[in-house]
Design a protein around this motif. Structure first.
Motif, PDB file in Angstrom:
ATOM      1  N   UNK A 208      -0.720 -24.923  13.497  1.00  0.00           N
ATOM      2  CA  UNK A 208      -1.072 -23.948  12.463  1.00  0.00           C
ATOM      3  C   UNK A 208      -1.492 -22.616  13.091  1.00  0.00           C
ATOM      4  N   UNK A 209      -2.264 -22.686  14.167  1.00  0.00           N
ATOM      5  CA  UNK A 209      -2.703 -21.449  14.808  1.00  0.00           C
ATOM      6  C   UNK A 209      -1.543 -20.739  15.489  1.00  0.00           C
ATOM      7  N   UNK A 210      -0.600 -21.503  16.038  1.00  0.00           N
ATOM      8  CA  UNK A 210       0.571 -20.884  16.659  1.00  0.00           C
ATOM      9  C   UNK A 210       1.408 -20.168  15.604  1.00  0.00           C
ATOM     10  N   UNK A 211       1.537 -20.751  14.428  1.00  0.00           N
ATOM     11  CA  UNK A 211       2.280 -20.080  13.350  1.00  0.00           C
ATOM     12  C   UNK A 211       1.637 -18.735  13.017  1.00  0.00           C
ATOM     13  N   UNK A 212       0.322 -18.725  12.929  1.00  0.00           N
ATOM     14  CA  UNK A 212      -0.390 -17.472  12.654  1.00  0.00           C
ATOM     15  C   UNK A 212      -0.187 -16.485  13.801  1.00  0.00           C
ATOM     16  N   UNK A 213      -0.227 -16.984  15.054  1.00  0.00           N
ATOM     17  CA  UNK A 213      -0.031 -16.111  16.212  1.00  0.00           C
ATOM     18  C   UNK A 213       1.364 -15.488  16.207  1.00  0.00           C
ATOM     19  N   UNK A 217       1.787 -11.477  16.064  1.00  0.00           N
ATOM     20  CA  UNK A 217       2.445 -10.782  17.169  1.00  0.00           C
ATOM     21  C   UNK A 217       3.604  -9.924  16.694  1.00  0.00           C
ATOM     22  N   UNK A 218       4.166 -10.277  15.533  1.00  0.00           N
ATOM     23  CA  UNK A 218       5.311  -9.535  15.000  1.00  0.00           C
ATOM     24  C   UNK A 218       4.932  -8.645  13.821  1.00  0.00           C
ATOM     25  N   UNK A 219       3.654  -8.621  13.473  1.00  0.00           N
ATOM     26  CA  UNK A 219       3.207  -7.786  12.367  1.00  0.00           C
ATOM     27  C   UNK A 219       3.573  -8.322  11.008  1.00  0.00           C
ATOM     28  N   UNK A 220       3.761  -9.645  10.892  1.00  0.00           N
ATOM     29  CA  UNK A 220       4.108 -10.261   9.611  1.00  0.00           C
ATOM     30  C   UNK A 220       2.852 -10.722   8.889  1.00  0.00           C
ATOM     31  N   UNK A 221       2.967 -10.898   7.589  1.00  0.00           N
ATOM     32  CA  UNK A 221       1.872 -11.414   6.770  1.00  0.00           C
ATOM     33  C   UNK A 221       1.605 -12.865   7.162  1.00  0.00           C
ATOM     34  N   UNK A 222       0.356 -13.220   7.411  1.00  0.00           N
ATOM     35  CA  UNK A 222       0.011 -14.593   7.802  1.00  0.00           C
ATOM     36  C   UNK A 222      -0.258 -15.482   6.594  1.00  0.00           C
ATOM     37  N   UNK A 223      -0.328 -14.891   5.393  1.00  0.00           N
ATOM     38  CA  UNK A 223      -0.629 -15.663   4.192  1.00  0.00           C
ATOM     39  C   UNK A 223       0.561 -16.526   3.799  1.00  0.00           C
ATOM     40  N   UNK A 224       0.293 -17.713   3.275  1.00  0.00           N
ATOM     41  CA  UNK A 224       1.347 -18.541   2.717  1.00  0.00           C
ATOM     42  C   UNK A 224       1.894 -19.564   3.680  1.00  0.00           C
ATOM     43  N   UNK A 225       3.100 -20.028   3.396  1.00  0.00           N
ATOM     44  CA  UNK A 225       3.687 -21.159   4.116  1.00  0.00           C
ATOM     45  C   UNK A 225       4.823 -20.770   5.062  1.00  0.00           C
ATOM     46  N   UNK A 343      13.920 -14.648 -14.826  1.00  0.00           N
ATOM     47  CA  UNK A 343      13.402 -13.662 -13.883  1.00  0.00           C
ATOM     48  C   UNK A 343      14.330 -13.460 -12.710  1.00  0.00           C
ATOM     49  N   UNK A 344      14.391 -12.236 -12.219  1.00  0.00           N
ATOM     50  CA  UNK A 344      15.167 -11.933 -11.023  1.00  0.00           C
ATOM     51  C   UNK A 344      14.459 -12.495  -9.813  1.00  0.00           C
ATOM     52  N   UNK A 345      15.134 -12.570  -8.640  1.00  0.00           N
ATOM     53  CA  UNK A 345      14.519 -13.153  -7.453  1.00  0.00           C
ATOM     54  C   UNK A 345      13.162 -12.535  -7.134  1.00  0.00           C
ATOM     55  N   UNK A 346      12.200 -13.400  -6.801  1.00  0.00           N
ATOM     56  CA  UNK A 346      10.851 -12.965  -6.486  1.00  0.00           C
ATOM     57  C   UNK A 346      10.680 -12.923  -4.989  1.00  0.00           C
ATOM     58  N   UNK A 347      10.309 -11.770  -4.458  1.00  0.00           N
ATOM     59  CA  UNK A 347      10.260 -11.623  -3.011  1.00  0.00           C
ATOM     60  C   UNK A 347       8.847 -11.583  -2.465  1.00  0.00           C
ATOM     61  N   UNK A 348       7.860 -11.348  -3.307  1.00  0.00           N
ATOM     62  CA  UNK A 348       6.506 -11.173  -2.807  1.00  0.00           C
ATOM     63  C   UNK A 348       5.706 -12.449  -2.938  1.00  0.00           C
ATOM     64  N   UNK A 349       4.560 -12.458  -2.289  1.00  0.00           N
ATOM     65  CA  UNK A 349       3.699 -13.625  -2.314  1.00  0.00           C
ATOM     66  C   UNK A 349       2.751 -13.570  -3.494  1.00  0.00           C
ATOM     67  N   UNK A 350       2.133 -12.428  -3.737  1.00  0.00           N
ATOM     68  CA  UNK A 350       1.237 -12.234  -4.865  1.00  0.00           C
ATOM     69  C   UNK A 350       1.847 -11.188  -5.799  1.00  0.00           C
TER      70      UNK A 350
END
Length: 367
Positions: A208-213, A217-225, A343-350
């Protein structure tokens, strides 16, 4: 509101299959409706259902079903991730749609074409065998037109160096079906399949911590799955041992999209799956890939071709013998306000005010 439950064998939980014709169009209203549904499911003793499949007969002439996946997160009843898909839930949705009359009944040999609105995937669910309690499928994930193999690499490189716990861990970031981070389990201190498949909280925490890392490291959102993460070890004679993390615990097997992504990644020279699976020695990117998990084994078949430019391209990836159990309709639930359009495709998390709906593009199914 009709809610069916179906569960693909190997999935961490059942899927709630919902008729999209009765759901709101706007993203905030959709999420509000799903939060209400989740609360009602908990009251009915189905609080473990964390997968939602919203389906309706497709308006596209080449598809039978439009499908959207929403992952419920364990944080709260109104916490969701809308960015990825779920192969097991696609099969569950097809099963429920056929049982409730949304599409034709399933018979051996028939094929149901699914338009995945989350990410544009084209999936063909081929019926192998039917019974009163469920159906066995082969799932085909199509690339139309065939994709250049490097296009599946999320960073453009087969391996990305990720700073983690004071060292550098090589990770392959591949997106096919769903985005995945694949890591050699030996870099996490795992010595063999017994240790990989043990219920080790330290290994779970490290993954789980490696996924967050990876995300940080790439500037991506860590929230979600997403991206999901899976640790790999080589099987003697070829193939892979796989341990994957789901929401909110270990995956009992590996996600169908994980198997699809793994099969595709094993055909890309230099990736972690390619190196560990024996493809380097075999020089055969189309060979069946045996995948062994804590809950059983699957075999993945990836079919590739060469374009007019001579480049290696992925045409489709298939996983066979996926059994789905139909659990029936839940007691009648409160119906959300009907809407005119799905609904059209949903791309965001919130929910976000800057979401722009787009029509799903026309995509031919032939590969």
């Amino acid at each position: 509101m009709n809610v069916s439950l179906a569960r693909a064998h190997g999935a961490p939980c059942p899927t709630a299959v919902l008729d999209g014709r009765a759901f709101p169009e706007s993203e905030p209203q959709l999420l509000d409706a799903l939060a209400d549904l989740r609360a009602e499911l908990s009251v009915q003793g189905a609080g473990d259902v964390l997968k939602n499949a919203i389906v309706r007969p497709s308006r596209h002439p080449l598809f039978d079903l439009d499908y959207r996946f929403v992952q419920s997160l364990p944080d709260s009843h109104d916490s969701f991730d809308l960015r990825g898909s779920c192969g097991h839930s696609i099969l569950a949705a097809v099963e429920a749609a056929a049982r409730t009359g949304m599409i034709q009944p399933l018979v051996p040999g028939c094929r149901v074409r699914v338009n995945v609105l989350n990410n544009g995937d084209n999936v063909v669910c081929e019926t192998e065998e039917t019974s009163d309690g469920g159906t066995r499928f082969t799932a085909h994930f199509l690339c139309s037109p065939p994709l250049r193999m490097p296009e599946l690499l999320m960073t453009g490189d087969p391996v990305t160096a990720v700073p983690f716990d004071g060292s550098i861990v090589p990770v392959s970031l591949v997106s096919m079906g769903n985005p995945y981070a694949f890591v050699d389990a030996s870099h996490l201190g795992v010595s063999g399949p017994g240790a990989l498949f043990a219920d080790d909280p330290l290994l779970f925490d490290a993954m789980r911590r490696l996924r967050v890392a990876v995300c940080e490291s790439l500037g991506w959102d860590t929230f979600g799955a997403f991206p999901k993460i899976a640790a790999l070890l080589p099987q003697e004679g070829g193939g892979l041992y796989v341990r994957a993390v789901s929401v909110p615990s270990w995956h009992p097997t590996v996600a169908l999209t994980g198997a699809i992504c793994l099969g595709a990644a094993a055909g890309i020279e230099g990736t972690v799956p390619w190196s560990l699976s024996g493809r380097k020695a075999a020089q055969d990117t189309d060979a069946l890939l045996p995948v062994r998990t804590p809950g059983g084994s699957v075999r993945v078949a990836a079919h590739s071709t060469y374009g007019s430019d001579g480049e290696h391209r992925l045409a489709w990836v298939s996983v066979a013998e996926k059994q789905v159990e139909y659990r029936g309709l839940l007691p009648r639930l409160r119906r959300p306000a009907p809407q005119k359009a799905f609904a059209a495709p949903l791309a965001s998390v919130r929910p976000s005010s800057d979401h722009v709906s787009e029509e799903t593009p026309w995509v031919p199914l032939t590969a």
